[in-house]
Design a protein around this motif. Sequence first.
Motif, mmCIF file in Angstrom:
data_model
loop_
_atom_site.group_PDB
_atom_site.id
_atom_site.type_symbol
_atom_site.label_atom_id
_atom_site.label_comp_id
_atom_site.label_asym_id
_atom_site.label_seq_id
_atom_site.Cartn_x
_atom_site.Cartn_y
_atom_site.Cartn_z
ATOM 1 N N GLU A 119 0.938 -1.277 0.038
ATOM 2 C CA GLU A 119 -0.003 -0.130 0.018
ATOM 3 C C GLU A 119 0.647 1.269 0.092
ATOM 4 N N LYS A 120 1.940 1.240 0.932
ATOM 5 C CA LYS A 120 2.814 2.418 0.761
ATOM 6 C C LYS A 120 3.532 2.565 -0.436
ATOM 7 N N GLU A 123 1.108 3.982 -2.952
ATOM 8 C CA GLU A 123 1.132 5.407 -2.561
ATOM 9 C C GLU A 123 2.400 6.327 -3.190
ATOM 10 N N GLU A 124 3.453 5.568 -2.631
ATOM 11 C CA GLU A 124 4.677 6.444 -3.343
ATOM 12 C C GLU A 124 4.663 6.209 -5.016
ATOM 13 N N LYS A 125 4.193 5.353 -5.512
ATOM 14 C CA LYS A 125 4.252 5.088 -6.824
ATOM 15 C C LYS A 125 3.354 6.204 -7.530
ATOM 16 N N ALA A 126 2.279 6.234 -6.804
ATOM 17 C CA ALA A 126 1.286 7.372 -7.240
ATOM 18 C C ALA A 126 1.935 8.900 -7.195
ATOM 19 N N PHE A 127 2.454 8.888 -6.043
ATOM 20 C CA PHE A 127 3.222 10.194 -5.893
ATOM 21 C C PHE A 127 4.295 10.472 -6.722
#
Length: 208
Positions: A119-120, A123-127
């Motif tokens: 999940e992290k 999130e980092e990939k999306a960021f």
Amino acid sequence: MADDAEHWKSVAEEREAELQELEKMSEALEAELEKEVKDLTRSNEKLKEEKNAAVEKLETLRKESHKKNEKLTKQNIELTDRVQTMQQQLVQLETKNDDFERSERELKMTIESTEAMTEKALEEKAFVQMELEEKKSEVAELEEQVKDLKSEIDVLNQRLSSSSHGTGGAHSNANGQTTLTVPTKRGEALTLLGLLVNRVSALESKLA
């Protein structure tokens, strides 16, 4: 005298009759005793036979009891061994079950940790993707600026080569950015050209 003789004769006859009666009674008693002895002998022999049969039967029962006791003892030993083996297997199963439960807990924790990391990471990939899009936009803008500056440099080079005098000024290109016209002095034009080249180099270093 004659009377005494008759008396004793009569007594003797009575005694003889009594004796004969006693003999008869004795013979009858003897016969009866012999019969009883024979009966007792037969009974004794029968009892001996029954005793021998009972002894043989008792010996047979003793042997059978001994065999059964040996068999039961053997079965008891086998059952004891089986119980001990089953107890050992039970201990091993309990140990394996504890190991399995511990592994299951560890696997669950690993899965939860992996899910959290995933999940992290998402999130980092999306960021990162968002930053990448922003960088792409910035790169596109910088490339456009470099293109415009190179166009201005080409224009300056052409004008410097065709004329050493002119008037200075400013105008806007097709993208709305302000560009400089050739100044009146050649030295100033060369200075401006150097500044433009430096700006292009700086922009290209950002794109690298």
